[in-house]
Design an enzyme around this catalytic site. Sequence first.
Site, mmCIF file in Angstrom:
data_model
loop_
_atom_site.group_PDB
_atom_site.id
_atom_site.type_symbol
_atom_site.label_atom_id
_atom_site.label_comp_id
_atom_site.label_asym_id
_atom_site.label_seq_id
_atom_site.Cartn_x
_atom_site.Cartn_y
_atom_site.Cartn_z
ATOM 1 N N ASP A 196 61.967 -66.446 21.270
ATOM 2 C CA ASP A 196 62.725 -67.437 20.507
ATOM 3 C C ASP A 196 64.209 -67.393 20.873
ATOM 4 O O ASP A 196 64.750 -66.360 21.264
ATOM 5 C CB ASP A 196 62.565 -67.075 19.015
ATOM 6 C CG ASP A 196 63.006 -68.173 18.077
ATOM 7 O OD1 ASP A 196 62.414 -69.258 18.152
ATOM 8 O OD2 ASP A 196 63.932 -67.940 17.276
ATOM 9 N N GLU A 253 62.512 -69.681 24.936
ATOM 10 C CA GLU A 253 62.846 -70.990 24.377
ATOM 11 C C GLU A 253 64.353 -71.172 24.439
ATOM 12 O O GLU A 253 65.090 -70.591 23.641
ATOM 13 C CB GLU A 253 62.369 -71.098 22.922
ATOM 14 C CG GLU A 253 62.734 -72.405 22.273
ATOM 15 C CD GLU A 253 63.694 -72.279 21.087
ATOM 16 O OE1 GLU A 253 63.984 -73.289 20.470
ATOM 17 O OE2 GLU A 253 64.164 -71.161 20.793
#
Length: 601
Positions: free
Chosen positions: A234, A263
């Site tokens: 993330d 990400e």
Amino acid sequence: MQFFNENTIYFLVVDRFLNSDPSNDNCRNPEAFDAAQKDWCKYWGGDLAGVIDKLDYLKELGASALWLTPLFDQADGLVDVEGRGIAAYHGYWAKDFKRMDEHLVSNQEDIRVFASHDTILDRLAAAMHKRDMKLILDIVCNHSSPAHRPDDGGKVTKGELYDDGELLTSYENDTLGWYHRNGGVTDWNSAWQVENEELCGLADFNESKIGYRTYIKEAMKLWVDKGADGLRVDTVKHMPLWFWQEFVSDMLFHKPELFIFGEWFQGGANDPFSVHFANASGMGMLDFSLQNAIESCLAKNADGGFCCIEAVFKKDALFNNCHELVTFVDNHDMPRFLSVGGTPERLRLALGLIMTCRGTPCIYYGTEQYLHNDTNGGADPYNRPMMERWDATTPAFKLIKALAQVRKENLAVQRGSQRVKSASENIYAYTRVYLDNCCLAVFNKGPASEVTLENIELPDGVYTDVLTQSPARVSGGKIEKLRLEKDSLLVFSRAAAPSDGHTLIVTFMLNGFKTAWGQKIFVTGNCPELGNWDLDRAFPLEYINDNLWMEGLPLKHPPGASVAYKFIVKSPDGAVLYEDRPAHVRRLPPEGGLLLKHAWV
Ligand code: NOJ
């Protein structure tokens, strides 16, 4: 890190998949659960038992890897966002990175996930591996949790952080100095702010503290040891590159075959900073640039049509390894394709594209069932409906299933070069080529029409479309007047017979040499397979794009052997250019795969 491209990833928000065990619904904070599934910001009950129940369905779909939203124990309170109380049902607000959230488990003792080898996570991993499916865990290192709303028992627990139940620190009383205390990001163009200030009020970790780094890396290694085959990371944009380099090195040292991808929100070829990240961090990356282009072209009918998509692929050589990109049509951070103008027919084209183009495709849960809710344009949280149907006969299901099989069988789809054959407003065609493997994909988003394609690498013969079985004849590299129905796609695949089982495959990858027409790259070295330094017997690599040549070599060698090798460039006139350095020397593992990544010097 190994290639992951033979896989089709399925990404599911665990809370919104299947509620198999109602006993875990009303947990520490009953207010955070909504049994009626009306309040989109609360827990709706999905759990790991639900994932296990549906493994056969997912396997049949062709999903060979599952990415699950984070499993860490979450902050219990409701967080105030514009007047709404939001629960951590999504998993991105951890409070204990060494425990599992209580909503996910069936036996509450399993929240102490590292205290036993028989938790529901162990059983999930075992059930997946038995089916030859890979487990991808979603991990967060950038932040813990935001402040709860003041009426939440009067408790403001921003950033309360635990180590298997033992309080370590909190944002309000940060005795360890593990948090940045710089306020929220105001200038999104400032890399310093993005890395050192808060995203949406999330308590932002201070990675310069070795205590924090040790805690988080130890925790992630424990999760990896539960059987993870991959990590989705993330908010990579929100921490410095050096942190990720250290993190990836430590994770791969721990488990070399892990596939790690990050990400970087809106990252991809159109964001140069993200390209640098992909090339320097050691991890792959979600391809938002391609997602944007697919949405514009196929859902929103933007001017330029398929040329918008081709413009993204044209930039592939910016990446050291475009195969490490993870491609997707939509996800939990944006409206679903069907909420932004996409039709089921166009969804087939979008899926057909990610299933056949470079990268590893990732299907957002429910896509195969046309799951969507268009409230507020389908924006978060309406892009996270509860999974409703498990129908293995929808056209989207059948398409994913058929193309996942093609991907699994055809090396060209996994790792070939991508060569455009036609790109216009309505029609798009490319081949994927690798050694004797080839795959041709043709897309039409306009009315029924015909196209003639040239320089197709398929040998002469008649091929049948994987999806409709309709035929096409290739003659002298040409397909004349190929009939394309309205909003349709055709996929012709030729997979070479798999080579005999080898115990060790060494894949050589070379970046940074842009070959002129006719030039080819080889590896020469000190073993028979590399020609024992005889350039006439050097090992040829395959062209992927202007920045990448690669190929896998089966090697026989005595245990504990090493290999010395060097890249060379041969020109059509016989001239040879050597790398300007001593030979690379590598010790070989006894079996499996070894990826050797190099840049030309
Ligand atoms: C990106 C995740 O995909 C998103 O859903 C989450 O809210 C943020 N990162 C913060 O963790």
